[in-house]
Design an enzyme around this catalytic site. Structure first.
Site, PDB file in Angstrom:
ATOM      1  N   GLY A   1       0.841  -1.196   0.000  1.00 44.79           N
ATOM      2  CA  GLY A   1       0.000   0.000   0.000  1.00 44.79           C
ATOM      3  C   GLY A   1       0.875   1.245   0.000  1.00 44.79           C
TER       4      GLY A   1
ATOM      5  N   GLY B   1      -0.476   4.797  -0.908  1.00 40.11           N
ATOM      6  CA  GLY B   1      -1.536   5.371  -0.068  1.00 40.11           C
ATOM      7  C   GLY B   1      -1.039   6.543   0.766  1.00 40.11           C
ATOM      8  N   GLN B   2      -1.946   7.062   1.601  1.00 41.34           N
ATOM      9  CA  GLN B   2      -1.627   8.283   2.357  1.00 41.34           C
ATOM     10  C   GLN B   2      -0.397   8.103   3.252  1.00 41.34           C
ATOM     11  OE1 GLN B   2      -4.199   9.412   5.583  1.00 41.34           O
ATOM     12  NE2 GLN B   2      -3.623  11.555   5.482  1.00 41.34           N
TER      13      GLN B   2
ATOM     14  N   ASP C   1       2.091  -1.797  -4.530  1.00 41.23           N
ATOM     15  CA  ASP C   1       0.738  -1.233  -4.505  1.00 41.23           C
ATOM     16  C   ASP C   1      -0.080  -1.931  -5.581  1.00 41.23           C
ATOM     17  OD1 ASP C   1      -0.386   1.422  -3.011  1.00 41.23           O
ATOM     18  OD2 ASP C   1      -1.521   0.996  -4.834  1.00 41.23           O
ATOM     19  N   ILE C   2      -1.381  -1.810  -5.465  1.00 41.26           N
ATOM     20  CA  ILE C   2      -2.257  -2.369  -6.510  1.00 41.26           C
ATOM     21  C   ILE C   2      -2.242  -1.458  -7.739  1.00 41.26           C
ATOM     22  CG2 ILE C   2      -4.422  -1.269  -5.707  1.00 41.26           C
ATOM     23  CD1 ILE C   2      -5.600  -4.238  -6.232  1.00 41.26           C
ATOM     24  N   ARG C   3      -1.849  -0.181  -7.491  1.00 35.79           N
ATOM     25  CA  ARG C   3      -1.708   0.745  -8.626  1.00 35.79           C
ATOM     26  C   ARG C   3      -0.321   0.580  -9.255  1.00 35.79           C
ATOM     27  NH1 ARG C   3      -4.022   5.477  -4.754  1.00 35.79           N
ATOM     28  NH2 ARG C   3      -3.458   3.888  -3.249  1.00 35.79           N
TER      29      ARG C   3
ATOM     30  N   ASP D   1      -1.455  -7.167  -5.541  1.00 32.15           N
ATOM     31  CA  ASP D   1      -2.811  -7.204  -5.003  1.00 32.15           C
ATOM     32  C   ASP D   1      -2.708  -8.021  -3.709  1.00 32.15           C
ATOM     33  OD1 ASP D   1      -5.391  -7.950  -4.334  1.00 32.15           O
ATOM     34  OD2 ASP D   1      -6.014  -8.410  -6.378  1.00 32.15           O
TER      35      ASP D   1
ATOM     36  N   TYR E   1     -14.973  -1.583   8.789  1.00 31.11           N
ATOM     37  CA  TYR E   1     -13.544  -1.253   8.919  1.00 31.11           C
ATOM     38  C   TYR E   1     -13.091  -1.436  10.373  1.00 31.11           C
ATOM     39  CZ  TYR E   1      -9.537   2.034   9.238  1.00 31.11           C
ATOM     40  OH  TYR E   1      -8.325   2.627   9.478  1.00 31.11           O
TER      41      TYR E   1
ATOM     42  N   LYS F   1     -10.469  -4.126  12.067  1.00 30.56           N
ATOM     43  CA  LYS F   1      -9.280  -3.711  12.836  1.00 30.56           C
ATOM     44  C   LYS F   1      -9.238  -4.420  14.192  1.00 30.56           C
ATOM     45  CE  LYS F   1      -7.260  -1.076   9.861  1.00 30.56           C
ATOM     46  NZ  LYS F   1      -6.049  -1.591   9.195  1.00 30.56           N
TER      47      LYS F   1
HETATM   48  C1  AKB Z   1     -10.796   6.725   8.738  1.00 34.78           C
HETATM   49  O1  AKB Z   1     -11.299   7.860   8.893  1.00 34.78           O
HETATM   50  O2  AKB Z   1     -11.431   5.732   8.382  1.00 34.78           O
HETATM   51  C2  AKB Z   1      -9.333   6.546   9.073  1.00 34.78           C
HETATM   52  C3  AKB Z   1      -9.127   6.096  10.485  1.00 34.78           C
HETATM   53  C4  AKB Z   1      -9.455   6.987  11.592  1.00 34.78           C
HETATM   54  O3  AKB Z   1      -8.690   5.004  10.684  1.00 34.78           O
HETATM   55  N1  AKB Z   1      -8.612   7.756   8.832  1.00 34.78           N
END
Ligand code: AKB
Length: 318
Positions: A10, A13-14, A36-38, A51, A141, A145
């Site tokens: 990744g 990414g950011q 990265d996938i890109r 990937d 998400y 986690k």
């Molecule tokens: C999100 O907003 O989903 C992320 C995080 C807080 O993990 N930046």
């Protein structure tokens, strides 16, 4: 100089963008393999397209480059994840399992897995949320986690795989753009201000969230990864804090420097996600175990963001 060879998954990414640059500055370009996938830059021998769902390709890359540390940063974030919950679960969990299995099978020394403040939800104290608060996330998400944290701890306890993790707050930086998160507004607001446009925010003005400046986020990551294993008493994921502010406060901080900047509010589904998260984080375990201390508060971060973006926008407008 260390003999380590780093794999960033990744890397476009950011956080991946800045982590890759930082590790390359310290250890040398060739010691850091970006994936990265890109697509990467054509002809870059230190970039591999990957990937995360493709375990055979992941193993091939780890073997080819003799990787000793993996930073697994590829995931679908909170807001985007809600549009496709099962796909998000698959990418976030299968991606992590592939990393854990490849690392275990191929004797990778250390793995970094980012967790998030999104692990918290109902029942956790909103202010100074402690390390061991109840974890009842509302987003797919956040659920991924929580599960990921526990799997990291499982691989450490069962196989001795040295998995380390931080619960990142919203990350704010000038170097790269976030994508798909609820805290993304805190980067977008600066870009609108710098390009002379008004900002319409998807959260209410009094929404308070924990955030961290990119420099601090990268420093915390590397401090954790460099800490002696015996110092680490948290093997799920460390709470880590930078600063906390409301939307009205960040808008005011920018308006002190750009008085013509205008902000209005049109909350959408992301408001409920933000309201399920803490206002501020207690990171005393990170401070105790590996000496964590953030360097940036809201004012210092705003000043630094604007200074860097001013240069970028000036160059773009030449
Ligand atoms: C999100 O907003 O989903 C992320 C995080 C807080 O993990 N930046």
């Amino acid at each position: 100089m260390s003999q380590d060879k780093f794999l960033i998954i990744g890397a476009a990414g950011q956080i991946g963008t800045v982590l890759t640059q930082t590790l390359r500055k310290t250890h040398g370009y060739n010691k850091v393999i970006a994936t990265d996938i890109r697509d990467g830059e054509p002809g870059d021998a230190c970039f591999e397209k990957l990937d995360v769902l493709d375990i055979a390709r992941m193993a091939e890359i780890v073997n080819k480059h003799r990787i000793t540390q993996i930073y697994h940063l590829a995931a679908i974030l909170s807001a985007k994840g809600e549009a496709a919950p099962l796909r998000t679960w698959e990418i976030n969990m299968k991606g992590l399992f592939n990393v854990l299995e490849v690392a275990r099978e191929m004797n990778v020394a250390k793995v970094f897995f980012p967790s998030s403040i999104a692990v918290f939800g109902e029942g956790a104290p909103k202010d100074n949320t402690p390390q061991d608060a109840v974890l009842k996330p509302t987003t797919v998400y956040g659920i991924s986690k929580v599960a990921g944290e526990l799997w990291g701890q499982y691989y450490w306890e069962r196989y001795g795989l040295d998995v380390r993790s931080l619960r990142y707050p919203g990350v704010i930086g000038h170097q790269s753009e976030p994508g798909g998160g609820t805290t993304d507004y805190a980067v977008e607001i600066f870009h609108k201000a710098m390009s002379g446009q008004p900002f319409v925010c998807f959260l209410k003005p009094d929404t308070c969230l924990p955030m961290i400046y990119m420099d601090d986020a990268i420093r915390a990551t590397l401090m954790l990864m460099d800490a002696p294993a015996e110092k680490l008493r948290v093997r799920t994921s460390y709470n880590v804090a930078g600063m906390s502010f409301t939307l009205a406060e960040i808008a005011a901080s920018i308006q002190k420097r750009i008085p013509t900047f205008k902000v209005s509010y049109e909350p959408d589904f992301r408001q409920a996600i933000a309201e399920s998260w803490p206002h501020s984080i207690d990171d005393s375990e990170a401070r105790r175990d590996w000496g964590w201390e953030p360097a940036y508060d809201l004012e210092k971060m705003t000043g630094d963001m604007i200074a860097h973006l001013q240069m970028r926008y000036a160059i773009q407008n030449c």
